[in-house]
Write a protein that holds these residues in place. Structure first.
Motif, mmCIF file in Angstrom:
data_model
loop_
_atom_site.group_PDB
_atom_site.id
_atom_site.type_symbol
_atom_site.label_atom_id
_atom_site.label_comp_id
_atom_site.label_asym_id
_atom_site.label_seq_id
_atom_site.Cartn_x
_atom_site.Cartn_y
_atom_site.Cartn_z
ATOM 1 N N MET A 41 1.024 -0.698 -0.026
ATOM 2 C CA MET A 41 -0.108 -0.284 0.051
ATOM 3 C C MET A 41 0.869 1.289 0.297
ATOM 4 O O MET A 41 1.926 1.074 0.482
ATOM 5 C CB MET A 41 -0.753 -0.141 1.426
ATOM 6 N N LYS A 99 1.548 5.028 0.651
ATOM 7 C CA LYS A 99 1.122 6.293 1.709
ATOM 8 C C LYS A 99 1.744 7.659 1.353
ATOM 9 O O LYS A 99 3.270 7.077 0.754
ATOM 10 C CB LYS A 99 1.390 5.874 2.800
ATOM 11 N N SER A 150 6.522 1.018 -6.786
ATOM 12 C CA SER A 150 5.840 0.487 -6.349
ATOM 13 C C SER A 150 5.155 -1.054 -6.504
ATOM 14 O O SER A 150 5.017 -2.463 -6.758
ATOM 15 C CB SER A 150 4.635 0.626 -4.999
ATOM 16 N N ILE A 179 2.732 -1.091 -8.824
ATOM 17 C CA ILE A 179 1.405 -1.331 -8.945
ATOM 18 C C ILE A 179 0.836 -1.208 -10.541
ATOM 19 O O ILE A 179 -0.543 -1.951 -10.465
ATOM 20 C CB ILE A 179 0.301 -0.573 -7.575
#
Length: 65
Positions: A1, A3, A26, A28
């Motif tokens: 996740m 942030k 990341s 994603i």
């Protein structure tokens, strides 16, 4: 996740740019593209095999030069 906390005196545009970089690093986006459509395991293996053959061919060509 991922942030993201806003820094002092950071504009919204800078925060969005920083967020995009975090998402990209990341992995994603890459994961979403892979999961967008179902791919049969045989197709995944076939594509990996083709990619490996191309990589080997490229290494051989660069090794000779």
């Amino acid at each position: 996740m991922v942030k993201l906390t806003l820094r002092e005196r950071e504009t919204a545009q800078e925060a969005v740019r920083r967020f995009r970089k975090l998402v990209e690093r990341s992995g994603i986006k890459k994961e979403i593209r892979v999961r967008e459509f179902y791919e049969k395991p045989s197709e995944t293996k076939r594509r990996a095999k083709i990619r490996a053959e191309r990589r080997n061919r490229r290494e051989r060509m660069l090794g000779r030069a």
